[in-house]
Design a protein around this motif. Structure first.
Motif, PDB file in Angstrom:
ATOM      1  N   ASP A   4       5.718  21.780   1.708  1.00  0.00           N
ATOM      2  CA  ASP A   4       4.536  22.037   0.878  1.00  0.00           C
ATOM      3  C   ASP A   4       4.825  23.071  -0.201  1.00  0.00           C
ATOM      4  OD1 ASP A   4       3.142  20.225   2.376  1.00  0.00           O
ATOM      5  OD2 ASP A   4       2.219  21.730   3.684  1.00  0.00           O
ATOM      6  N   SER A   5       5.569  24.117   0.172  1.00  0.00           N
ATOM      7  CA  SER A   5       5.854  25.182  -0.792  1.00  0.00           C
ATOM      8  C   SER A   5       6.745  24.697  -1.923  1.00  0.00           C
ATOM      9  CB  SER A   5       6.520  26.373  -0.089  1.00  0.00           C
ATOM     10  OG  SER A   5       7.804  26.016   0.393  1.00  0.00           O
ATOM     11  N   LEU A   6       7.576  23.684  -1.631  1.00  0.00           N
ATOM     12  CA  LEU A   6       8.461  23.113  -2.655  1.00  0.00           C
ATOM     13  C   LEU A   6       7.849  21.903  -3.347  1.00  0.00           C
ATOM     14  CD1 LEU A   6      11.870  23.277  -0.737  1.00  0.00           C
ATOM     15  CD2 LEU A   6      11.062  24.815  -2.520  1.00  0.00           C
ATOM     16  N   ALA A   7       6.601  21.586  -2.957  1.00  0.00           N
ATOM     17  CA  ALA A   7       5.883  20.435  -3.538  1.00  0.00           C
ATOM     18  C   ALA A   7       6.668  19.141  -3.360  1.00  0.00           C
ATOM     19  CB  ALA A   7       5.581  20.685  -5.017  1.00  0.00           C
ATOM     20  N   PHE A  13      10.472  12.715   1.049  1.00  0.00           N
ATOM     21  CA  PHE A  13      11.431  13.758   1.392  1.00  0.00           C
ATOM     22  C   PHE A  13      11.229  14.248   2.825  1.00  0.00           C
ATOM     23  CE2 PHE A  13      10.898  13.928  -3.178  1.00  0.00           C
ATOM     24  CZ  PHE A  13      12.194  14.087  -3.650  1.00  0.00           C
ATOM     25  N   ASP A  14      12.354  14.607   3.471  1.00  0.00           N
ATOM     26  CA  ASP A  14      12.296  15.270   4.766  1.00  0.00           C
ATOM     27  C   ASP A  14      13.390  16.316   4.847  1.00  0.00           C
ATOM     28  OD1 ASP A  14      10.202  14.248   6.624  1.00  0.00           O
ATOM     29  OD2 ASP A  14      11.076  12.323   6.070  1.00  0.00           O
ATOM     30  N   THR A  27      12.735  19.576  12.248  1.00  0.00           N
ATOM     31  CA  THR A  27      12.706  18.605  11.153  1.00  0.00           C
ATOM     32  C   THR A  27      11.275  18.216  10.839  1.00  0.00           C
ATOM     33  OG1 THR A  27      13.366  16.370  10.475  1.00  0.00           O
ATOM     34  CG2 THR A  27      13.021  16.727  12.819  1.00  0.00           C
ATOM     35  N   SER A  28      11.062  17.841   9.598  1.00  0.00           N
ATOM     36  CA  SER A  28       9.750  17.321   9.212  1.00  0.00           C
ATOM     37  C   SER A  28       9.637  15.834   9.524  1.00  0.00           C
ATOM     38  CB  SER A  28       9.518  17.559   7.706  1.00  0.00           C
ATOM     39  OG  SER A  28      10.566  16.973   6.956  1.00  0.00           O
ATOM     40  N   PHE A  29      10.759  15.207   9.937  1.00  0.00           N
ATOM     41  CA  PHE A  29      10.769  13.796  10.332  1.00  0.00           C
ATOM     42  C   PHE A  29      10.780  13.759  11.859  1.00  0.00           C
ATOM     43  CE2 PHE A  29      12.976   9.586  10.818  1.00  0.00           C
ATOM     44  CZ  PHE A  29      11.997   8.821  10.213  1.00  0.00           C
ATOM     45  N   GLU A  30       9.616  13.705  12.460  1.00  0.00           N
ATOM     46  CA  GLU A  30       9.459  13.916  13.901  1.00  0.00           C
ATOM     47  C   GLU A  30      10.290  12.971  14.767  1.00  0.00           C
ATOM     48  OE1 GLU A  30       7.960  16.235  15.617  1.00  0.00           O
ATOM     49  OE2 GLU A  30       7.369  17.312  13.805  1.00  0.00           O
ATOM     50  N   LYS A  31      10.549  11.766  14.296  1.00  0.00           N
ATOM     51  CA  LYS A  31      11.299  10.797  15.095  1.00  0.00           C
ATOM     52  C   LYS A  31      12.720  11.282  15.403  1.00  0.00           C
ATOM     53  CE  LYS A  31       8.854   6.631  13.525  1.00  0.00           C
ATOM     54  NZ  LYS A  31       8.990   5.322  12.852  1.00  0.00           N
TER      55      LYS A  31
END
Length: 227
Positions: A4-7, A13-14, A27-31
């Motif tokens: 979010d901070s990097l928009a 993107f992940d 990771t932001s990619f939960e899988k």
């Protein structure tokens, strides 16, 4: 929060944080959370260890994402303390268009020439993956791995077999992927049905043999008459 901070676009993107043991600790990619990348194979393990050792940013070519099968671009940046790699994964609509165009082109070639059953493109990974990614491609990975292992990188290879009464010819053409240190080789697979061609060749051979023996008999008869 970092995304979010990097928009960063949430759909494209992940971010991954990988420790020295190859485990994705966050990771932001939960899988992919808690996945051990070292278990994928020796090539990827050696690659990540090399990134740790060189302590430099690396921007790789597009690769196939294991969990989704989609094309994705990865970058790697070791942290200053050397304990982690920060990896980003980026989807690309343009890359997807290119992949779909490639699939369409390969399909059109197979459609245009009736003797060609399938054309596929494989990338040499610890488990080779197909750009076309059909069910038969996935079930064929162990055989493709053996082809990668035995194939001279400068020579093509042809494998002939008989399947359900048909003569099948499989040709494998090696390719080198430029500007990458991960998965450097690719392989084009062309599967063709040569049954009709072999049948025509057989008929031609039989016809030539028949003409040859007829000619010999005629010559013998003429010699006999002169004698």
């Amino acid at each position: 929060d970092i995304k979010d901070s990097l928009a960063m676009n949430a759909e494209e993107f992940d971010i991954y944080i990988i420790n020295r043991n190859g485990i994705i600790v966050n990771t932001s990619f939960e899988k992919d959370r808690n996945m051990n990348l070292f278990t994928i194979g020796e090539q990827l393990k050696a690659y990540l260890e090399n990134v740790f050792d060189k302590k430099k940013y690396v921007s790789e070519k597009f690769s196939i994402e294991l969990k989704t099968g989609k094309l994705r671009k990865y970058t790697y940046q070791p942290t200053l303390d050397g304990k982690y790699i920060i990896q980003t994964g980026t989807y690309s609509l343009e890359a997807d268009k290119w992949v779909n165009k490639t699939k369409e082109t390969l399909s059109n070639i197979a459609t245009k020439y009736k003797n060609i059953k399938k054309i596929d493109l494989f990338i040499d990974a610890d488990t080779p993956f197909s750009l076309v990614a059909t069910s038969s491609s996935k079930s064929n990975t162990s055989f493709i791995k053996s082809i990668f292992t035995s194939l001279d990188p400068n020579l093509s290879k042809t494998v002939e077999s008989k399947e359900e009464g048909r003569y099948i010819e499989k040709e494998y053409i090696p390719m080198k992927r430029q500007n990458t240190t991960l998965y450097k080789r690719a392989l084009i697979e062309i599967i063709a049905d040569r049954t009709d061609l072999k049948s025509n060749q057989r008929n031609d051979i039989l016809q030539n043999i028949a003409i040859f023996f007829f000619t010999i008999l005629l010559v013998i008869f003429l010699i006999y008459q002169k004698t």
